[in-house]
Design a protein around this motif. Structure first.
Motif, PDB file in Angstrom:
ATOM      1  N   LYS A  51      -0.066   2.310  -0.819  1.00 41.26           N
ATOM      2  CA  LYS A  51      -0.871   3.059   0.155  1.00 41.26           C
ATOM      3  C   LYS A  51      -2.293   2.519   0.178  1.00 41.26           C
ATOM      4  O   LYS A  51      -2.849   2.160  -0.866  1.00 41.26           O
ATOM      5  CB  LYS A  51      -0.915   4.540  -0.206  1.00 41.26           C
ATOM      6  N   HIS A  61      -6.636   6.165   8.804  1.00 40.79           N
ATOM      7  CA  HIS A  61      -5.326   6.623   8.344  1.00 40.79           C
ATOM      8  C   HIS A  61      -5.055   6.032   6.963  1.00 40.79           C
ATOM      9  O   HIS A  61      -5.525   4.940   6.648  1.00 40.79           O
ATOM     10  CB  HIS A  61      -4.207   6.128   9.278  1.00 40.79           C
ATOM     11  N   VAL A  63      -2.079   4.383   5.150  1.00 41.39           N
ATOM     12  CA  VAL A  63      -0.821   3.753   5.557  1.00 41.39           C
ATOM     13  C   VAL A  63      -0.277   2.924   4.398  1.00 41.39           C
ATOM     14  O   VAL A  63      -0.990   2.616   3.444  1.00 41.39           O
ATOM     15  CB  VAL A  63      -1.002   2.854   6.806  1.00 41.39           C
ATOM     16  N   TRP A  77       4.284  -0.547   9.326  1.00 41.90           N
ATOM     17  CA  TRP A  77       3.717   0.327   8.312  1.00 41.90           C
ATOM     18  C   TRP A  77       4.195   1.753   8.497  1.00 41.90           C
ATOM     19  O   TRP A  77       4.731   2.119   9.533  1.00 41.90           O
ATOM     20  CB  TRP A  77       2.188   0.278   8.320  1.00 41.90           C
ATOM     21  N   LYS A  78       3.981   2.546   7.434  1.00 43.63           N
ATOM     22  CA  LYS A  78       4.266   3.974   7.455  1.00 43.63           C
ATOM     23  C   LYS A  78       2.940   4.721   7.445  1.00 43.63           C
ATOM     24  O   LYS A  78       2.039   4.385   6.675  1.00 43.63           O
ATOM     25  CB  LYS A  78       5.091   4.388   6.228  1.00 43.63           C
ATOM     26  N   TYR A  79       2.835   5.723   8.312  1.00 42.31           N
ATOM     27  CA  TYR A  79       1.662   6.594   8.299  1.00 42.31           C
ATOM     28  C   TYR A  79       1.845   7.631   7.205  1.00 42.31           C
ATOM     29  O   TYR A  79       2.742   8.466   7.267  1.00 42.31           O
ATOM     30  CB  TYR A  79       1.508   7.330   9.636  1.00 42.31           C
ATOM     31  N   GLU A  80       1.026   7.567   6.181  1.00 40.32           N
ATOM     32  CA  GLU A  80       1.084   8.531   5.091  1.00 40.32           C
ATOM     33  C   GLU A  80       0.189   9.738   5.367  1.00 40.32           C
ATOM     34  O   GLU A  80       0.576  10.863   5.096  1.00 40.32           O
ATOM     35  CB  GLU A  80       0.670   7.876   3.767  1.00 40.32           C
ATOM     36  N   GLU A  91       2.033  11.432  10.769  1.00 32.70           N
ATOM     37  CA  GLU A  91       2.295  11.466   9.334  1.00 32.70           C
ATOM     38  C   GLU A  91       3.792  11.446   9.047  1.00 32.70           C
ATOM     39  O   GLU A  91       4.564  12.195   9.651  1.00 32.70           O
ATOM     40  CB  GLU A  91       1.643  12.697   8.695  1.00 32.70           C
ATOM     41  N   TYR A  94       6.879   5.877  11.237  1.00 29.53           N
ATOM     42  CA  TYR A  94       6.840   4.438  10.971  1.00 29.53           C
ATOM     43  C   TYR A  94       6.509   3.651  12.226  1.00 29.53           C
ATOM     44  O   TYR A  94       7.031   3.942  13.301  1.00 29.53           O
ATOM     45  CB  TYR A  94       8.210   3.959  10.471  1.00 29.53           C
TER      46      TYR A  94
END
Length: 106
Positions: A51, A61, A63, A77-80, A91, A94
């Protein structure tokens, strides 16, 4: 004889590993690092990197890069975490870059 048709999929453009179903697309109106990107609710056969906070076009963000589990290519990427209220819907979702995926079973 009729062909059996499976679900429409997206695969890694390098190794053809299946990474998402077409039905999991939320939006095609996103921007990745290298051009157009799609926002997905779910992805598969990937692993998630470390992250980090990134300033993106829509604000700050947290990510984590998403990698193909077979060939290790970065796919998106993944939005954390989203820090702006209007971006909270991302959130847990992807981004897969259009240039990194190919259609299967279309």
């Amino acid at each position: 004889m009729a062909e059996l048709v499976g679900p429409r999929l997206y695969s890694c453009c390098h190794c053809r590993n299946h990474v998402s179903l077409h039905d999991d697309i939320i939006s095609k109106a996103f921007q990745g690092r290298n051009g157009r990107a799609f926002l997905f609710a779910h992805v598969m056969n990937i692993f998630i990197g470390r992250k980090e906070d990134r300033q993106l076009m829509t604000g700050l963000h947290t990510v984590a890069d998403v990698y193909c589990c077979d060939c290790r290519q970065v796919l998106g990427w993944k939005y954390e975490k989203a820090y702006e209220e209007s971006q909270k819907y991302k959130e847990g979702k992807y981004i897969l870059e259009k240039s990194k995926i190919v259609k299967e079973n279309w």
